[in-house]
Design a protein around this motif. Sequence first.
Motif, PDB file in Angstrom:
ATOM      1  N   ILE A  11      58.126 -56.546  14.114  1.00  0.00           N
ATOM      2  CA  ILE A  11      58.103 -56.953  15.529  1.00  0.00           C
ATOM      3  C   ILE A  11      59.515 -57.146  16.090  1.00  0.00           C
ATOM      4  CG2 ILE A  11      55.811 -58.032  15.415  1.00  0.00           C
ATOM      5  CD1 ILE A  11      57.270 -60.788  15.358  1.00  0.00           C
ATOM      6  N   ALA A  67      64.348 -59.502  13.464  1.00  0.00           N
ATOM      7  CA  ALA A  67      63.878 -59.978  12.156  1.00  0.00           C
ATOM      8  C   ALA A  67      63.940 -58.796  11.205  1.00  0.00           C
ATOM      9  CB  ALA A  67      62.451 -60.488  12.254  1.00  0.00           C
ATOM     10  N   GLY A  69      62.583 -57.125   7.242  1.00  0.00           N
ATOM     11  CA  GLY A  69      61.701 -57.236   6.083  1.00  0.00           C
ATOM     12  C   GLY A  69      60.373 -56.538   6.263  1.00  0.00           C
ATOM     13  N   TRP A  71      56.844 -55.796   3.399  1.00  0.00           N
ATOM     14  CA  TRP A  71      56.410 -55.887   1.999  1.00  0.00           C
ATOM     15  C   TRP A  71      56.637 -54.581   1.252  1.00  0.00           C
ATOM     16  CZ3 TRP A  71      52.516 -58.110   5.517  1.00  0.00           C
ATOM     17  CH2 TRP A  71      52.743 -59.469   5.713  1.00  0.00           C
ATOM     18  N   GLU A  83      66.082 -58.388   3.560  1.00  0.00           N
ATOM     19  CA  GLU A  83      66.478 -59.791   3.783  1.00  0.00           C
ATOM     20  C   GLU A  83      67.938 -60.038   3.391  1.00  0.00           C
ATOM     21  OE1 GLU A  83      63.778 -58.769   2.219  1.00  0.00           O
ATOM     22  OE2 GLU A  83      62.084 -59.564   3.356  1.00  0.00           O
ATOM     23  N   ILE A  86      70.616 -60.417   6.273  1.00  0.00           N
ATOM     24  CA  ILE A  86      70.862 -61.693   6.952  1.00  0.00           C
ATOM     25  C   ILE A  86      71.790 -62.569   6.107  1.00  0.00           C
ATOM     26  CG2 ILE A  86      68.692 -62.822   6.214  1.00  0.00           C
ATOM     27  CD1 ILE A  86      69.402 -63.186   9.630  1.00  0.00           C
ATOM     28  N   HIS A 279      61.024 -66.996  13.168  1.00  0.00           N
ATOM     29  CA  HIS A 279      60.014 -66.299  12.361  1.00  0.00           C
ATOM     30  C   HIS A 279      60.566 -65.019  11.757  1.00  0.00           C
ATOM     31  CE1 HIS A 279      59.621 -63.433  15.639  1.00  0.00           C
ATOM     32  NE2 HIS A 279      59.503 -64.441  16.477  1.00  0.00           N
ATOM     33  N   GLY A 280      59.740 -64.359  10.945  1.00  0.00           N
ATOM     34  CA  GLY A 280      60.132 -63.106  10.313  1.00  0.00           C
ATOM     35  C   GLY A 280      59.622 -61.893  11.074  1.00  0.00           C
ATOM     36  N   PRO A 283      54.926 -58.203   9.646  1.00  0.00           N
ATOM     37  CA  PRO A 283      54.385 -56.856   9.483  1.00  0.00           C
ATOM     38  C   PRO A 283      52.890 -56.769   9.811  1.00  0.00           C
ATOM     39  CG  PRO A 283      55.531 -57.583   7.471  1.00  0.00           C
ATOM     40  CD  PRO A 283      55.519 -58.747   8.406  1.00  0.00           C
ATOM     41  N   ILE A 285      51.341 -57.835  12.358  1.00  0.00           N
ATOM     42  CA  ILE A 285      51.043 -57.559  13.776  1.00  0.00           C
ATOM     43  C   ILE A 285      52.035 -56.563  14.391  1.00  0.00           C
ATOM     44  CG2 ILE A 285      49.851 -59.766  14.216  1.00  0.00           C
ATOM     45  CD1 ILE A 285      52.482 -60.709  15.599  1.00  0.00           C
ATOM     46  N   ASP A 333      49.135 -65.692  19.845  1.00  0.00           N
ATOM     47  CA  ASP A 333      49.407 -66.801  18.924  1.00  0.00           C
ATOM     48  C   ASP A 333      49.317 -68.173  19.587  1.00  0.00           C
ATOM     49  OD1 ASP A 333      51.743 -65.660  20.253  1.00  0.00           O
ATOM     50  OD2 ASP A 333      52.881 -67.246  19.277  1.00  0.00           O
TER      51      ASP A 333
END
Length: 356
Positions: A11, A67, A69, A71, A83, A86, A279-280, A283, A285, A333
């Motif tokens: 996102i 953001a 990252g 998986w 990651e 950062i 937040h991160g 993935p 959404i 959210d």
Amino acid sequence: MKIAILPGDGIGTEIVAEAVKVLEALDLKFEMEQALVGGAAYEAHGHPLPESTLNLAKQADAILFGAVGDWKYDKLDRPLRPEQAILGLRKNLGLFANFRPAICYEELVGASSLKPELVSGLDILIIRELTGDIYFGQPRGRRISPDGAFAGADEAFDTMRYTRPEVERIARVAFEAARKRSKRVTSVDKANVLETFQFWKDIVIEVHKDYPDVALDHMYVDNAAMQLVKEPKRFDVVVTGNMFGDILSDEASMLTGSIGMLPSASLNTQNQGLYEPSHGSAPDIAGKGIANPLATILSAAMMLRFSLNQTEAADRIEAAVKKVLAQGFRTADIYSPGTQKVSTAQMGQAVLKALA
Ligand code: NAD
């Protein structure tokens, strides 16, 4: 004023696009330059923080970061994972002070997992030290088994470590920040068990002598975790180490309803800063156009205030965000019945309209 725009992954690209539109609408003279970071940079250049991105970040007055990252990169060697970008930026730019405000907007009181009376009016600032502690202490590693495989290792270790200058400078940042708020600092430690945090506590007490107008108290991290959900409004400025700050700031974020609302700033001694949502890359959404862009838009406001000296523009953005919430616009959210569910882009548009 030069701003490096690093949207990153997931996102990140969607929410940063909205924040950039808000910055462009301000009529200030910015030079904005975009670069790849995280998984996107790994795909294009084979590294999550390519030299060109790092150089752009170093030359900029401020960095607006989305953001990083996904998986799908979990199996990569650690130095190549998104990651790491950062961590590399924090290290190379000397970003040692992480500001995480947790503000509960009146309209979102119902979205918190705590009772309304516990969070209504909540406004706390968690200041996390970013360059020391167990995340960076040496030595660290896994003792490799006789056949040389990590999988067969039978011991692993990390070193918790702080130096005097690191604790002194973060303590000063906290006392200075408290002077602009309600003049109260809670230093969170684990001095009852850890040598490192007895040292931390002693130094915070020493530095406090220069700030007699600010009230200081100390709390063990386990109690702080409990008090944050029991009586969060007892806190104003909380200062703590890298690992405790990582955990407590995420806990505090949920008090406000959604992690999609929370900005953050990481500053160095020259007030050069990296600004990003708390937040991160979400993935789960990403690509659906439903992410909440407000944390990133509010991070842009922090950037204007802390690194670019544009307080009035920062105030305008924050007022616009309050206005769209009052108008009832909500991304998924923070949605509740009776409000209007909007997409990422529609929320960005609503902020632009409120700004105008
Ligand atoms: P996350 O913060 O990405 O997501 C946690 C939950 O919050 C998910 O359900 C997500 O959908 C939701 N969420 C997050 N941001 C939102 C937004 N703006 N609007 C609406 N919902 C939102 O954490 P995670 O799932 O643990 O991690 C996902 C990836 O992000 C991992 O690869 C992780 O390493 C990375 N990460 C990166 C950073 C960073 O770039 N600074 C920080 C934390 C996690």
